[in-house]
Design a protein around this motif. Sequence first.
Motif, short mmCIF file in Angstrom:
data_model
loop_
_atom_site.label_atom_id
_atom_site.label_comp_id
_atom_site.label_asym_id
_atom_site.label_seq_id
_atom_site.Cartn_x
_atom_site.Cartn_y
_atom_site.Cartn_z
N ALA A 54 13.61 6.90 3.34
CA ALA A 54 13.94 6.21 2.09
C ALA A 54 14.72 4.92 2.32
CB ALA A 54 14.71 7.14 1.17
N ALA A 55 15.73 4.96 3.18
CA ALA A 55 16.55 3.76 3.40
C ALA A 55 15.73 2.64 4.00
CB ALA A 55 17.74 4.09 4.30
N VAL A 109 6.90 4.55 -5.70
CA VAL A 109 6.29 5.12 -4.49
C VAL A 109 6.66 6.58 -4.33
CG1 VAL A 109 6.19 4.96 -1.96
CG2 VAL A 109 6.32 2.86 -3.35
N SER A 110 7.97 6.86 -4.41
CA SER A 110 8.47 8.19 -4.02
C SER A 110 8.51 9.19 -5.16
CB SER A 110 9.88 8.03 -3.43
OG SER A 110 10.76 7.49 -4.41
N ASP A 111 8.49 8.72 -6.40
CA ASP A 111 8.58 9.62 -7.55
C ASP A 111 7.58 9.18 -8.62
OD1 ASP A 111 9.51 11.68 -9.16
OD2 ASP A 111 11.15 10.48 -10.00
N TRP A 112 6.34 9.05 -8.20
CA TRP A 112 5.30 8.52 -9.09
C TRP A 112 4.86 9.57 -10.11
CZ3 TRP A 112 3.41 4.53 -11.26
CH2 TRP A 112 2.11 4.51 -11.77
N ARG A 115 2.73 -0.24 -10.31
CA ARG A 115 1.83 0.44 -9.37
C ARG A 115 0.48 0.62 -10.04
NH1 ARG A 115 2.80 6.13 -6.06
NH2 ARG A 115 0.61 6.77 -5.91
N ALA A 116 -0.56 0.26 -9.34
CA ALA A 116 -1.91 0.42 -9.88
C ALA A 116 -2.88 0.67 -8.72
CB ALA A 116 -2.34 -0.83 -10.66
N ALA A 164 0.85 -1.19 0.00
CA ALA A 164 0.00 0.00 0.00
C ALA A 164 0.88 1.24 0.00
CB ALA A 164 -0.91 0.00 1.22
N VAL A 165 0.82 2.01 -1.07
CA VAL A 165 1.68 3.20 -1.21
C VAL A 165 1.50 4.14 -0.03
CG1 VAL A 165 2.10 5.26 -2.59
CG2 VAL A 165 1.80 3.03 -3.71
N VAL A 166 0.27 4.33 0.43
CA VAL A 166 0.00 5.28 1.49
C VAL A 166 0.68 4.87 2.80
CG1 VAL A 166 -2.13 4.15 2.29
CG2 VAL A 166 -1.84 6.63 2.58
#
Length: 303
Positions: free
Chosen positions: A241-242, A272-275, A291-292, A232-234
């Motif tokens: 980041a690490a 995730v971080s640069d969608w 990602r969807a 889950a991206v959220v």
Amino acid sequence: MNGPLAEVRVAVRRFLDEHRPEAVAVAVSGGADSLALAAVTARLTGALAVVVDHGLQDGSARVAEDAARTCRELGLDAEVRRVEVTGPGGPEAAARRARYAALRPERGLVLLGHTRDDQAETVLLGLGRGSGPRSIAGMRPHDPPWGRPLLGVSRATTAAACAELGLTPWHDPHNDDPRYTRVRLRAEVLPLLEDVLRGGVADALARTAAQLREDNDALDELAAAFDGDCCAVVEVEPLPAALRRRVLRRWLLRESVPELSDSHLRRVDALVSDWRGQGGVWLPGGFVARRAHGRLEVEPVQA
């Protein structure tokens, strides 16, 4: 009196006392590092010496049998295992895969003769390739089923220990062949760094590797403790980041994606971080991550 042989003996004894392996084997090439390790191990515990014959040089069978005979004279049981070196990645990588497959034990540990100099070369290779902190952290002393008791011992010390014992190590001609990256690091790069930085480079690189392993272990423990939904991206986006990349790495490994590099992880992390609506990320083993609808998924590529 303290000397090279005593230094090797102390390193091996401390390793065996700390880890107390169920069974011990020693990988022996016939070179100074593995001969010194075999000689000391023979005096400390019962062990099997395993000599791998890669068959890459004329006379390799004789060299392997000579190494096995020396190990028997030192008091070890010894056997030669012949392998076929094939597959992708060049002869160095193929030989390494074949060697480790032949050495892998059913139980216990196989002791390898990697020294502090080998560790320094490994760290430099990782730095040059930009392959991330896991690579720069080098080799672990205890990495079951492998054990490396001599990572704090120099190559010069193992050679001197063999001289003390009256052993004549075999010199692999491949160790002088500048076509191999490690040979050029050993013969050209590290001596230049030692000269420019006035010594202590191998020690410093080994200390750096140890510090990075400690940091990596701490972050890996935090990643293992993450109890959210890693797809889950959220839930994963707020993580540092690490730590986020380590959570994603654990997920991808569970999904059977092999041989993940730092660049693979960064491309998956960018989902995730640069969608920006980008497409899937191709991964080793014939997988693709996408990602969807706010979720990450990974699946085998359809033939």
